[in-house]
Design a protein around this motif. Structure first.
Motif, mmCIF file in Angstrom:
data_model
loop_
_atom_site.group_PDB
_atom_site.id
_atom_site.type_symbol
_atom_site.label_atom_id
_atom_site.label_comp_id
_atom_site.label_asym_id
_atom_site.label_seq_id
_atom_site.Cartn_x
_atom_site.Cartn_y
_atom_site.Cartn_z
ATOM 1 N N LEU A 28 -10.123 0.875 3.366
ATOM 2 C CA LEU A 28 -10.596 1.910 4.269
ATOM 3 C C LEU A 28 -11.614 1.303 5.428
ATOM 4 O O LEU A 28 -11.639 0.183 5.536
ATOM 5 C CB LEU A 28 -11.151 2.836 3.465
ATOM 6 N N ASP A 29 -12.080 2.163 5.812
ATOM 7 C CA ASP A 29 -12.902 1.967 7.241
ATOM 8 C C ASP A 29 -14.170 0.945 6.796
ATOM 9 O O ASP A 29 -14.133 0.024 7.383
ATOM 10 C CB ASP A 29 -13.491 3.367 7.835
ATOM 11 N N ASN A 30 -14.772 1.370 5.817
ATOM 12 C CA ASN A 30 -16.052 0.429 5.416
ATOM 13 C C ASN A 30 -16.160 0.071 3.904
ATOM 14 O O ASN A 30 -17.180 -0.445 3.586
ATOM 15 C CB ASN A 30 -17.225 1.202 5.960
ATOM 16 N N VAL A 31 -14.899 0.587 3.387
ATOM 17 C CA VAL A 31 -15.224 0.272 1.899
ATOM 18 C C VAL A 31 -13.627 -0.173 1.360
ATOM 19 O O VAL A 31 -12.810 0.329 2.232
ATOM 20 C CB VAL A 31 -15.470 1.636 0.987
ATOM 21 N N LEU A 32 -13.684 -0.661 0.118
ATOM 22 C CA LEU A 32 -12.148 -0.776 -0.436
ATOM 23 C C LEU A 32 -12.231 -0.184 -1.481
ATOM 24 O O LEU A 32 -13.294 0.187 -2.430
ATOM 25 C CB LEU A 32 -11.986 -2.328 -0.681
ATOM 26 N N VAL A 33 -10.966 0.355 -2.048
ATOM 27 C CA VAL A 33 -10.638 0.910 -3.335
ATOM 28 C C VAL A 33 -9.748 0.132 -4.228
ATOM 29 O O VAL A 33 -8.658 -0.183 -3.701
ATOM 30 C CB VAL A 33 -9.998 2.220 -2.970
ATOM 31 N N MET A 34 -10.373 -0.533 -5.467
ATOM 32 C CA MET A 34 -9.701 -1.006 -6.138
ATOM 33 C C MET A 34 -8.973 -0.568 -7.397
ATOM 34 O O MET A 34 -9.859 -0.068 -8.099
ATOM 35 C CB MET A 34 -10.441 -2.188 -6.525
ATOM 36 N N VAL A 35 -7.585 -0.565 -7.495
ATOM 37 C CA VAL A 35 -7.170 0.446 -8.695
ATOM 38 C C VAL A 35 -6.780 -0.658 -9.700
ATOM 39 O O VAL A 35 -5.746 -1.658 -9.454
ATOM 40 C CB VAL A 35 -5.982 1.343 -8.268
ATOM 41 N N ALA A 36 -7.263 -0.483 -10.842
ATOM 42 C CA ALA A 36 -6.402 -1.454 -11.895
ATOM 43 C C ALA A 36 -5.508 -0.958 -12.504
ATOM 44 O O ALA A 36 -5.571 0.143 -13.309
ATOM 45 C CB ALA A 36 -7.798 -1.711 -13.019
ATOM 46 N N THR A 37 -4.394 -1.444 -12.251
ATOM 47 C CA THR A 37 -3.076 -0.715 -12.744
ATOM 48 C C THR A 37 -2.933 -1.506 -14.169
ATOM 49 O O THR A 37 -3.742 -2.121 -14.721
ATOM 50 C CB THR A 37 -1.792 -1.298 -12.052
ATOM 51 N N ASP A 38 -1.950 -0.972 -15.034
ATOM 52 C CA ASP A 38 -1.530 -1.279 -16.082
ATOM 53 C C ASP A 38 -0.583 -2.526 -16.364
ATOM 54 O O ASP A 38 -0.012 -2.755 -17.240
ATOM 55 C CB ASP A 38 -0.924 -0.260 -17.271
ATOM 56 N N ARG A 39 -0.392 -2.982 -15.026
ATOM 57 C CA ARG A 39 0.517 -4.170 -14.894
ATOM 58 C C ARG A 39 -0.180 -5.391 -15.748
ATOM 59 O O ARG A 39 -1.549 -5.586 -15.884
ATOM 60 C CB ARG A 39 0.818 -4.678 -13.419
ATOM 61 N N ILE A 40 0.625 -6.224 -16.102
ATOM 62 C CA ILE A 40 0.152 -7.604 -16.976
ATOM 63 C C ILE A 40 0.683 -8.670 -16.462
ATOM 64 O O ILE A 40 1.963 -8.702 -16.107
ATOM 65 C CB ILE A 40 0.443 -7.345 -18.355
ATOM 66 N N SER A 41 0.065 -9.770 -16.090
ATOM 67 C CA SER A 41 0.486 -10.792 -15.576
ATOM 68 C C SER A 41 0.346 -12.203 -16.586
ATOM 69 O O SER A 41 -0.856 -11.926 -17.458
ATOM 70 C CB SER A 41 0.295 -11.409 -14.198
ATOM 71 N N ALA A 42 1.106 -13.052 -16.851
ATOM 72 C CA ALA A 42 0.797 -14.482 -17.524
ATOM 73 C C ALA A 42 1.741 -15.475 -16.663
ATOM 74 O O ALA A 42 2.787 -15.165 -16.360
ATOM 75 C CB ALA A 42 1.096 -14.178 -19.006
ATOM 76 N N PHE A 43 1.020 -16.654 -16.839
ATOM 77 C CA PHE A 43 1.519 -17.814 -16.337
ATOM 78 C C PHE A 43 2.044 -17.392 -14.566
ATOM 79 O O PHE A 43 3.240 -17.845 -14.234
ATOM 80 C CB PHE A 43 2.891 -18.251 -16.822
ATOM 81 N N ASP A 44 1.025 -16.698 -14.082
ATOM 82 C CA ASP A 44 1.209 -16.226 -12.580
ATOM 83 C C ASP A 44 2.717 -15.399 -12.474
ATOM 84 O O ASP A 44 3.319 -15.485 -11.238
ATOM 85 C CB ASP A 44 1.411 -17.390 -11.661
ATOM 86 N N VAL A 45 3.188 -14.686 -13.502
ATOM 87 C CA VAL A 45 4.118 -13.957 -13.356
ATOM 88 C C VAL A 45 4.024 -12.459 -14.029
ATOM 89 O O VAL A 45 3.343 -12.454 -15.009
ATOM 90 C CB VAL A 45 5.408 -14.496 -14.362
ATOM 91 N N ILE A 46 4.389 -11.383 -12.956
ATOM 92 C CA ILE A 46 4.029 -9.909 -13.468
ATOM 93 C C ILE A 46 5.024 -9.721 -14.737
ATOM 94 O O ILE A 46 6.355 -9.818 -14.359
ATOM 95 C CB ILE A 46 3.970 -9.045 -12.255
ATOM 96 N N LEU A 47 4.573 -9.352 -15.731
ATOM 97 C CA LEU A 47 5.690 -8.921 -16.620
ATOM 98 C C LEU A 47 6.497 -7.714 -16.535
ATOM 99 O O LEU A 47 5.763 -6.817 -15.833
ATOM 100 C CB LEU A 47 4.760 -9.347 -18.023
ATOM 101 N N PRO A 48 7.457 -7.513 -17.136
ATOM 102 C CA PRO A 48 8.371 -6.430 -16.658
ATOM 103 C C PRO A 48 7.910 -4.986 -17.030
ATOM 104 O O PRO A 48 8.038 -3.951 -16.510
ATOM 105 C CB PRO A 48 9.730 -6.839 -17.301
ATOM 106 N N LYS A 49 7.015 -4.864 -18.193
ATOM 107 C CA LYS A 49 6.459 -3.665 -18.623
ATOM 108 C C LYS A 49 4.844 -3.623 -18.414
ATOM 109 O O LYS A 49 4.312 -4.673 -18.846
ATOM 110 C CB LYS A 49 7.076 -3.375 -20.163
#
Length: 311
Positions: A28-49
């Motif tokens: 945004l203008d002077n802040v950022l909004v970080m949303v922690a989703t429920d995605r999960i990654s391993a070995f630099d790969v985003i898993l399908p669920k």
């Protein structure tokens, strides 16, 4: 249980958005909004669920540790208007991640050599053995789709990735944060084995950014039984995302070309959720209270816009 795996918000005064492996960052203008989703990654790969409640768990752990270390160094956090969201100041991140290791395990053990990012290790060390002193083993901060790579302090300075003055501050903050994390973990009967920190700059001041001491960015052992397991050469009971990597490896996946992610059944997904809840309760010493699972996307939007209107 529903998992939040995608977001596509348009917040007031939004300039841009970055979709990372597991977090979506709205600038945004002077802040950022970080949303922690429920995605999960391993070995630099985003898993399908996605993994239900994972985003809430990581966001709340990180928030607690940012507060618990704010006397050591300034950090980017301003508020947590939603269980899955942190808002804070925008910083220009350094192109390196500061990895600090107290024990020889994980990738450091899998690729054990005497020279670990410029640190000369003793011969004959065993898996999960404690280093005489914690070691800083930096990595490059990879662009999207690329892998982080080990790098030494000397290479960082030679390539001009970080100035000598700034790197001295990063080293100092890293070791102090790791010591504090180690002390907090010990009170919970845990050993902080290794972790990573990311830093950035705003108005010529260095800030700790991103998550801190979460099971996605850190590895913990249970203190009880560590010595006995080590003496017998047995695996340690861990609190980390390593169990996900182990499940993938046991099913023939290590992120290499041509390999396929094994099927993530409902039983597997629910099992991972339960492990993350266990991680939360052990690391924080508090009972996990899941946020309402209905209309999560709308809840996040409402909570963030309300905070922006009142800040």
């Amino acid at each position: 249980m529903n998992a939040l795996t995608k977001t596509n918000y348009q917040f007031p005064n939004q300039k841009s958005v970055y979709h990372g492996k597991v977090r979506d960052v709205y600038f945004l203008d002077n802040v950022l909004v970080m949303v922690a989703t429920d995605r999960i990654s391993a070995f630099d790969v985003i898993l399908p669920k996605g993994i239900p409640y994972k985003g809430q768990i990581l966001n709340q752990i990180a928030s607690k540790f940012l507060d618990a270390t704010s006397d050591i160094c300034p950090n980017w956090k301003m508020a947590t208007p939603d269980p899955m969201v942190t808002v804070g100041r925008t910083c220009k991140g350094f192109p390196v991640e500061m990895i600090v290791r107290g024990y020889l395990c994980g990738s450091a053990w899998r690729f054990y050599s005497r020279n670990l990012c410029g640190n000369i290790l003793p011969d004959g060390m065993k898996e999960n053995q404690k280093f005489p002193v914690p070691l800083i083993t930096p990595t490059t901060k990879a662009e999207q789709g690329e892998h982080d790579a080990d790098i030494s302090k000397e290479e960082i300075l030679a390539k001009g990735l970080v100035s000598p003055e700034d790197y001295a501050v990063l080293e100092d903050y890293t070791m102090k944060l790791f010591l504090r994390g180690t002390e907090i973990a010990a009170k919970k009967g845990l050993i902080l084995v290794d972790t990573k920190y990311e830093f950035g700059k705003a108005d010529d001041k260095i800030y700790l950014i991103d998550e801190i001491h979460t099971p996605d960015s850190s590895r913990y052992f249970y203190a009880q039984g560590y010595e006995e397991q080590f003496a017998k050469g047995l695996p340690q009971k861990q609190l980390s995302k390593e169990f996900v990597r182990e499940w993938l490896m046991a099913n023939g996946f290590q992120g290499q070309e041509g390999q396929r992610v094994p099927e993530m059944t409902e039983e597997v997904v629910n099992g991972i959720t339960q492990r993350y809840i266990e991680l939360y309760e052990n690391i924080t010493g508090e009972k996990f209270v899941p946020a309402p699972a209905e209309n999560v996307e709308q809840r996040i939007y409402d909570n963030v816009t309300k905070w922006l209107a009142n800040k």
